[in-house]
Scaffold this motif. Sequence first.
Motif, PDB file in Angstrom:
ATOM      1  N   VAL A   1       0.877  -1.175   0.000  1.00 28.75           N
ATOM      2  CA  VAL A   1       0.000   0.000   0.000  1.00 28.75           C
ATOM      3  C   VAL A   1       0.915   1.226   0.000  1.00 28.75           C
ATOM      4  O   VAL A   1       1.551   1.527   1.006  1.00 28.75           O
ATOM      5  CB  VAL A   1      -0.931   0.030   1.226  1.00 28.75           C
ATOM      6  N   GLY A   2       0.995   1.934  -1.156  1.00 37.11           N
ATOM      7  CA  GLY A   2       1.975   2.996  -1.292  1.00 37.11           C
ATOM      8  C   GLY A   2       1.355   4.358  -1.484  1.00 37.11           C
ATOM      9  O   GLY A   2       0.390   4.524  -2.234  1.00 37.11           O
ATOM     10  N   PHE A   3       1.930   5.362  -0.848  1.00 37.49           N
ATOM     11  CA  PHE A   3       1.384   6.716  -0.897  1.00 37.49           C
ATOM     12  C   PHE A   3       1.473   7.316  -2.299  1.00 37.49           C
ATOM     13  O   PHE A   3       0.564   8.015  -2.745  1.00 37.49           O
ATOM     14  CB  PHE A   3       2.128   7.611   0.102  1.00 37.49           C
ATOM     15  N   HIS A   4       2.573   7.068  -3.001  1.00 40.08           N
ATOM     16  CA  HIS A   4       2.765   7.657  -4.328  1.00 40.08           C
ATOM     17  C   HIS A   4       2.688   6.620  -5.449  1.00 40.08           C
ATOM     18  O   HIS A   4       3.219   6.855  -6.540  1.00 40.08           O
ATOM     19  CB  HIS A   4       4.104   8.388  -4.399  1.00 40.08           C
ATOM     20  N   LEU A   5       2.037   5.496  -5.206  1.00 42.79           N
ATOM     21  CA  LEU A   5       1.922   4.465  -6.226  1.00 42.79           C
ATOM     22  C   LEU A   5       0.620   4.642  -7.006  1.00 42.79           C
ATOM     23  O   LEU A   5      -0.349   5.200  -6.490  1.00 42.79           O
ATOM     24  CB  LEU A   5       1.995   3.076  -5.586  1.00 42.79           C
ATOM     25  N   PRO A   6       0.558   4.152  -8.242  1.00 44.30           N
ATOM     26  CA  PRO A   6      -0.582   4.452  -9.115  1.00 44.30           C
ATOM     27  C   PRO A   6      -1.803   3.583  -8.832  1.00 44.30           C
ATOM     28  O   PRO A   6      -1.732   2.595  -8.097  1.00 44.30           O
ATOM     29  CB  PRO A   6      -0.025   4.165 -10.512  1.00 44.30           C
ATOM     30  N   GLN A   7      -2.935   3.965  -9.439  1.00 38.97           N
ATOM     31  CA  GLN A   7      -4.189   3.199  -9.418  1.00 38.97           C
ATOM     32  C   GLN A   7      -4.673   2.906  -8.004  1.00 38.97           C
ATOM     33  O   GLN A   7      -5.142   1.820  -7.686  1.00 38.97           O
ATOM     34  CB  GLN A   7      -4.039   1.900 -10.212  1.00 38.97           C
TER      35      GLN A   7
ATOM     36  N   TYR B   1      12.465  -4.951  -9.212  1.00 42.53           N
ATOM     37  CA  TYR B   1      11.104  -5.316  -8.839  1.00 42.53           C
ATOM     38  C   TYR B   1      10.132  -4.584  -9.748  1.00 42.53           C
ATOM     39  O   TYR B   1      10.503  -3.701 -10.526  1.00 42.53           O
ATOM     40  CB  TYR B   1      10.830  -4.931  -7.380  1.00 42.53           C
ATOM     41  N   ARG B   2       8.862  -4.937  -9.627  1.00 41.97           N
ATOM     42  CA  ARG B   2       7.818  -4.162 -10.288  1.00 41.97           C
ATOM     43  C   ARG B   2       6.592  -4.154  -9.400  1.00 41.97           C
ATOM     44  O   ARG B   2       6.349  -5.083  -8.618  1.00 41.97           O
ATOM     45  CB  ARG B   2       7.474  -4.739 -11.659  1.00 41.97           C
ATOM     46  N   PHE B   3       5.835  -3.071  -9.518  1.00 37.81           N
ATOM     47  CA  PHE B   3       4.585  -2.937  -8.792  1.00 37.81           C
ATOM     48  C   PHE B   3       3.432  -3.299  -9.711  1.00 37.81           C
ATOM     49  O   PHE B   3       3.342  -2.786 -10.830  1.00 37.81           O
ATOM     50  CB  PHE B   3       4.408  -1.505  -8.273  1.00 37.81           C
ATOM     51  N   VAL B   4       2.549  -4.182  -9.234  1.00 35.25           N
ATOM     52  CA  VAL B   4       1.381  -4.600 -10.010  1.00 35.25           C
ATOM     53  C   VAL B   4       0.139  -4.218  -9.212  1.00 35.25           C
ATOM     54  O   VAL B   4      -0.142  -4.811  -8.155  1.00 35.25           O
ATOM     55  CB  VAL B   4       1.389  -6.109 -10.294  1.00 35.25           C
ATOM     56  N   ALA B   5      -0.587  -3.217  -9.670  1.00 36.55           N
ATOM     57  CA  ALA B   5      -1.783  -2.767  -8.966  1.00 36.55           C
ATOM     58  C   ALA B   5      -2.847  -3.850  -8.998  1.00 36.55           C
ATOM     59  O   ALA B   5      -3.017  -4.523 -10.021  1.00 36.55           O
ATOM     60  CB  ALA B   5      -2.311  -1.476  -9.590  1.00 36.55           C
ATOM     61  N   TYR B   6      -3.553  -4.020  -7.899  1.00 39.78           N
ATOM     62  CA  TYR B   6      -4.634  -4.993  -7.846  1.00 39.78           C
ATOM     63  C   TYR B   6      -5.783  -4.550  -8.742  1.00 39.78           C
ATOM     64  O   TYR B   6      -6.157  -3.379  -8.788  1.00 39.78           O
ATOM     65  CB  TYR B   6      -5.159  -5.152  -6.427  1.00 39.78           C
ATOM     66  N   GLU B   7      -6.368  -5.499  -9.409  1.00 41.04           N
ATOM     67  CA  GLU B   7      -7.569  -5.273 -10.190  1.00 41.04           C
ATOM     68  C   GLU B   7      -8.687  -6.135  -9.620  1.00 41.04           C
ATOM     69  O   GLU B   7      -8.502  -7.329  -9.397  1.00 41.04           O
ATOM     70  CB  GLU B   7      -7.356  -5.632 -11.668  1.00 41.04           C
TER      71      GLU B   7
END
Length: 304
Positions: free
Chosen positions: A278-284, A297-303
Amino acid sequence: MALTRRRFVATAAAATALAPMRVWSAVTLTMGNMQIDTLYDGYLSVPGSFALGDIPVADAAPILERYGLGTDRIDRPCNVTLLRDGANTVLFDVGSGPDFVPTAGTMLDALDALGVVPEDITHVVFTHAHLDHIGGILDDFDDPMFYNASHMIGRTEFDYWNNPDTVNTIATSRTTMAAGAKRRLDILGDSVTTFGNGDEILPGVAAVVTPGHTPGHMSFELRRGSTSALITGDAVVNHHLAFEHPAWPAGADQDQQTGIRSRLRLLDRLATEQITTVGFHLPQGGIGRTEKSGDGYRFVAYEA
């Protein structure tokens, strides 16, 4: 763990009324009796020179281009986290407030979209005291916005920003942050309590020290049974350079080498233990998973 994606859209006021403005967009994460929502507080438009710091533009440019970003200015969404467990209604950070930058400060609209009003908030927990995280803590009369809430911050972070010498010893580019943080902490006064690394500050909420971005920056692990999520604050300040090359210095970090060490430890744990990020400046909406990808690494937003 259950996921729901919701979107609320409001129109911008006055001169920008013809342009739609998103005030809240997030994934709702449910873990047992915990419901976790992210609240959209707008975005920051950061000069590339500040965001990149010592990273050569030639190295950063092709990575940023893959994410649809340039090197002159980089936009960062701002996601405040709301936790409700039936007994407590908790905000992790409070956003910028209306006077920091014109592109941010929509968090109260986001709360309203969820049917939550300021007096409902029982606790405010700060990851750190930068103004995009603490600026919204006062109302128009300089009184606490969440007047029924207890306010909580890491002990090292509190001591640093509350020290009257900090504004004189910090880099000149950060003096406004220092003065703004101290003023707000002074006004909050006795409603502020402090904690240390590893403390369970609320049921199922443990503090995890992640310094570097600021001297006492804290992240927070939320746990119910075998399921957990980790609120990272600004320990990982973006979804591109910080993930793909976590060993590169981040221009926004006050102590860049300490920030690198914290970021490497945090990303490794998130990926290895498969903890929700859970990131403050992360997208979606900023809720997703951290995956290993090559050397980074990579961040994958939950859908939903």
